[in-house]
Design a protein around this motif. Sequence first.
Motif, mmCIF file in Angstrom:
data_model
loop_
_atom_site.group_PDB
_atom_site.id
_atom_site.type_symbol
_atom_site.label_atom_id
_atom_site.label_comp_id
_atom_site.label_asym_id
_atom_site.label_seq_id
_atom_site.Cartn_x
_atom_site.Cartn_y
_atom_site.Cartn_z
ATOM 1 N N ARG A 1 -6.435 -31.283 24.350
ATOM 2 C CA ARG A 1 -7.047 -31.390 23.030
ATOM 3 C C ARG A 1 -6.488 -30.315 22.091
ATOM 4 N NH1 ARG A 1 -11.216 -33.598 20.327
ATOM 5 N NH2 ARG A 1 -11.846 -34.794 22.147
ATOM 6 N N ALA A 2 -6.361 -29.094 22.593
ATOM 7 C CA ALA A 2 -5.865 -28.010 21.737
ATOM 8 C C ALA A 2 -4.456 -28.303 21.233
ATOM 9 C CB ALA A 2 -5.897 -26.689 22.501
ATOM 10 N N ALA A 3 -3.598 -28.806 22.125
ATOM 11 C CA ALA A 3 -2.219 -29.099 21.727
ATOM 12 C C ALA A 3 -2.169 -30.248 20.724
ATOM 13 C CB ALA A 3 -1.384 -29.433 22.956
ATOM 14 N N VAL A 4 -2.997 -31.258 20.940
ATOM 15 C CA VAL A 4 -3.031 -32.394 20.028
ATOM 16 C C VAL A 4 -3.513 -31.968 18.646
ATOM 17 C CG1 VAL A 4 -4.162 -34.603 19.554
ATOM 18 C CG2 VAL A 4 -3.285 -34.116 21.846
ATOM 19 N N GLU A 5 -4.574 -31.171 18.604
ATOM 20 C CA GLU A 5 -5.131 -30.768 17.311
ATOM 21 C C GLU A 5 -4.182 -29.855 16.541
ATOM 22 O OE1 GLU A 5 -9.014 -29.217 18.166
ATOM 23 O OE2 GLU A 5 -9.912 -31.236 18.212
#
Length: 279
Positions: A251-255
């Motif tokens: 999630r962190a990388a996507v955001e």
Amino acid sequence: SVLEATPKATLPDMPALQNDELTPLAAQMIAVLRGVPTDDAGLREAIAWLGAWDGRLGADSPQGALFEMWFGRYLRRDVVAAVMPAPLRTEVWPGEVAAIVSLMQHPDARLGAEPVATRNRVMLASLRAALADISHELGADRTRWAWGRLHKAVFEDPLAAFADPALRAAMTVGPVGKSGSGQTVGAAAYRERDFRSVAGASFRMVLDVGNWDASLVVNSPGQSGDPASAHFRDLFPLWLAGQYFPLNYSRAAVERVMERRIELEPVEQAAALLRHQGK
């Protein structure tokens, strides 16, 4: 052979393998061709020129253009014609590659009473025809020959045929010269009549199970199906060049790289919201 020579594969090794342009078929067939005697100086020179080739079907390869013109358009057809009765030729055309290679390497009674002489005649006649054809299509100057001038990749929307010319152009990506063939790991099989690439991988990925965010991916021609979107064709150059981009997973990388968020709501909630807003 690549995997046997790679005791411990790294992440960058896999995109290189997935896009490998080497065609072992060329080495097999050119080895046979070198042993075919001919009094034609032009054919002898062409055979020697092919023999100096490394067998890589890059889009800029001149020998690759001649080899595919010869094997793909002429030799396969002529071998089928030499072996099969006329009524059956269309049933087996263009001929199974491994069977044709084996017959050229080990000519037998399928080629008649003098199989070696027939094999030699077929190989030389098809090469002569290929030389004439490629000179007609690409010009007499071999320095300007290139596989990508024949072998094109193009993505057409199924609805493009019903669109006006401007929209049709917007919905079409390519044509652009493409490396590879149906005999390379970087698969790009083509149809014989115009060398247009018709089969291969439009999507490739390399996954790092220990670190998912380090994974790599490419798709073509783009992520969006909307011709008006900047992402309709933006991955096409990467795909052509055998390049990839990070497959962000967590999630962190996507955001961190998110450009736009699209939220889908159930019809009941949307209707209630509109009633609340008085619409």
